[in-house]
Write a protein that holds these residues in place. Structure first.
Motif, mmCIF file in Angstrom:
data_model
loop_
_atom_site.group_PDB
_atom_site.id
_atom_site.type_symbol
_atom_site.label_atom_id
_atom_site.label_comp_id
_atom_site.label_asym_id
_atom_site.label_seq_id
_atom_site.Cartn_x
_atom_site.Cartn_y
_atom_site.Cartn_z
ATOM 1 N N ASP A 72 0.846 -1.017 -0.067
ATOM 2 C CA ASP A 72 0.019 -0.040 0.132
ATOM 3 C C ASP A 72 0.847 1.134 -0.084
ATOM 4 O OD1 ASP A 72 -2.376 -1.600 0.010
ATOM 5 O OD2 ASP A 72 -2.354 -1.559 2.256
ATOM 6 N N GLU A 73 1.885 1.178 -0.779
ATOM 7 C CA GLU A 73 2.844 2.390 -0.696
ATOM 8 C C GLU A 73 2.108 3.758 -1.178
ATOM 9 O OE1 GLU A 73 7.026 0.502 -1.387
ATOM 10 O OE2 GLU A 73 5.753 -0.146 -2.902
ATOM 11 N N ASN A 74 1.470 3.593 -2.210
ATOM 12 C CA ASN A 74 0.785 4.914 -2.818
ATOM 13 C C ASN A 74 -0.578 5.370 -2.133
ATOM 14 O OD1 ASN A 74 2.748 5.175 -4.431
ATOM 15 N ND2 ASN A 74 1.895 3.562 -5.781
ATOM 16 N N THR A 75 -0.560 4.844 -0.797
ATOM 17 C CA THR A 75 -1.949 5.227 0.043
ATOM 18 C C THR A 75 -1.467 5.915 1.272
ATOM 19 O OG1 THR A 75 -1.886 3.284 1.641
ATOM 20 C CG2 THR A 75 -3.100 3.024 -0.774
ATOM 21 N N ASN A 76 -2.426 6.513 2.132
ATOM 22 C CA ASN A 76 -2.107 7.063 3.361
ATOM 23 C C ASN A 76 -1.643 6.145 4.494
ATOM 24 O OD1 ASN A 76 -4.586 6.226 3.754
ATOM 25 N ND2 ASN A 76 -5.562 8.314 4.335
ATOM 26 N N LYS A 77 -1.658 4.825 4.207
ATOM 27 C CA LYS A 77 -1.520 3.838 5.254
ATOM 28 C C LYS A 77 -0.397 2.642 4.762
ATOM 29 C CE LYS A 77 -5.394 4.251 7.996
ATOM 30 N NZ LYS A 77 -5.137 4.618 9.415
ATOM 31 N N PRO A 78 0.516 3.174 4.432
ATOM 32 C CA PRO A 78 1.648 2.291 3.923
ATOM 33 C C PRO A 78 2.080 1.464 5.283
ATOM 34 C CG PRO A 78 2.543 4.579 4.129
ATOM 35 C CD PRO A 78 0.990 4.547 4.294
ATOM 36 N N ARG A 79 2.797 0.361 4.657
ATOM 37 C CA ARG A 79 3.222 -0.512 5.626
ATOM 38 C C ARG A 79 4.317 -1.337 5.018
ATOM 39 N NH1 ARG A 79 -1.382 -3.332 4.221
ATOM 40 N NH2 ARG A 79 -1.266 -5.451 4.171
ATOM 41 N N SER A 80 5.208 -2.179 5.830
ATOM 42 C CA SER A 80 6.290 -2.872 5.214
ATOM 43 C C SER A 80 5.999 -4.140 5.925
ATOM 44 C CB SER A 80 7.644 -2.499 5.684
ATOM 45 O OG SER A 80 7.853 -1.271 4.974
ATOM 46 N N GLU A 81 6.274 -5.124 5.040
ATOM 47 C CA GLU A 81 6.075 -6.729 5.403
ATOM 48 C C GLU A 81 7.348 -7.419 5.360
ATOM 49 O OE1 GLU A 81 1.499 -7.749 4.255
ATOM 50 O OE2 GLU A 81 3.006 -8.953 3.154
ATOM 51 N N ILE A 82 7.736 -8.041 6.268
ATOM 52 C CA ILE A 82 9.053 -8.970 6.427
ATOM 53 C C ILE A 82 8.843 -10.158 6.683
ATOM 54 C CG2 ILE A 82 11.156 -9.070 7.380
ATOM 55 C CD1 ILE A 82 10.989 -6.137 8.456
ATOM 56 N N SER A 83 9.193 -11.098 5.671
ATOM 57 C CA SER A 83 8.905 -12.591 5.864
ATOM 58 C C SER A 83 10.288 -12.897 6.388
ATOM 59 C CB SER A 83 8.740 -13.143 4.493
ATOM 60 O OG SER A 83 7.271 -12.618 4.122
ATOM 61 N N TYR A 84 10.259 -13.819 7.462
ATOM 62 C CA TYR A 84 11.342 -14.600 7.853
ATOM 63 C C TYR A 84 11.303 -15.925 8.002
ATOM 64 C CZ TYR A 84 12.121 -10.324 10.778
ATOM 65 O OH TYR A 84 12.284 -9.019 11.089
ATOM 66 N N VAL A 85 12.173 -16.532 7.355
ATOM 67 C CA VAL A 85 12.478 -17.961 7.371
ATOM 68 C C VAL A 85 13.793 -18.350 8.276
ATOM 69 C CG1 VAL A 85 13.132 -19.662 5.735
ATOM 70 C CG2 VAL A 85 11.445 -17.912 4.911
ATOM 71 N N ILE A 86 13.490 -19.026 9.195
ATOM 72 C CA ILE A 86 14.427 -19.617 10.244
ATOM 73 C C ILE A 86 14.696 -21.242 9.770
ATOM 74 C CG2 ILE A 86 14.906 -20.251 12.576
ATOM 75 C CD1 ILE A 86 12.733 -18.122 13.155
ATOM 76 N N GLU A 113 3.746 4.424 11.079
ATOM 77 C CA GLU A 113 4.143 5.113 12.298
ATOM 78 C C GLU A 113 4.777 4.363 13.176
ATOM 79 O OE1 GLU A 113 -0.153 3.213 12.438
ATOM 80 O OE2 GLU A 113 0.922 4.525 11.006
ATOM 81 N N ASN A 114 5.074 3.048 12.925
ATOM 82 C CA ASN A 114 6.154 2.304 13.708
ATOM 83 C C ASN A 114 7.359 1.783 12.996
ATOM 84 O OD1 ASN A 114 4.250 1.786 15.816
ATOM 85 N ND2 ASN A 114 3.073 0.623 14.472
#
Length: 135
Positions: free
Chosen positions: A23-37, A107-108
């Motif tokens: 949602d980078e082009n919105t007012n609520k962008p976020r990042s997703e990080i996928s972890y593989v252990i 915001e985080n």
């Protein structure tokens, strides 16, 4: 004279991440990080693996997490995969994989540290520290 070879397990832990913007082009962008252990038995003998533990940064809330792979539970700030029965058997050459995704709202954004560890029945046998800069 009797000679005997003792085949010992040897565990190794690694952690990989994949990051994507959502949602980078919105007012609520976020990042997703996928972890593989990944936990590998690089030894010549069979061992036992009791738990895999991931301690995300204290800023991580349960609502940030999703897709915790089978058997994993987030509680009190820690993700634990508590292996039972045949899941504990760790054959020579075998690799077991544990995954989850962390989504962070704009915001985080910031720096997030965590530690992953593998545990035998009686003690911790390896750990890896990880840092992610979320933007």
């Amino acid at each position: 004279e009797l000679l005997a070879w003792v085949l010992k397990p040897n565990s190794n832990i690694s952690k990989q991440t994949a990051h994507k913007g959502v949602d980078e082009n919105t007012n609520k962008p976020r990042s997703e990080i996928s972890y593989v252990i990944s936990v590998s038995n690089t030894g010549k003998g069979t061992g036992s693996l009791d738990k895999v533990v991931d301690d995300p940064d204290s800023k991580v809330l349960e609502s940030f997490l999703s897709g915790i792979s089978s058997g994993g539970i987030f509680s009190s700030g820690t993700i634990v995969w508590d292996l039972q029965g045949n899941e504990e058997i760790f054959a020579a050459g075998q690799t077991k994989t544990f995954t989850y995704t962390m989504a962070v709202a704009k915001e985080n954004f910031g720096e997030y540290n965590n530690v992953s560890a593998i545990v035998t029945v009686s003690n911790q046998i390896g750990s890896i520290q990880w840092k992610a800069i979320v933007f």
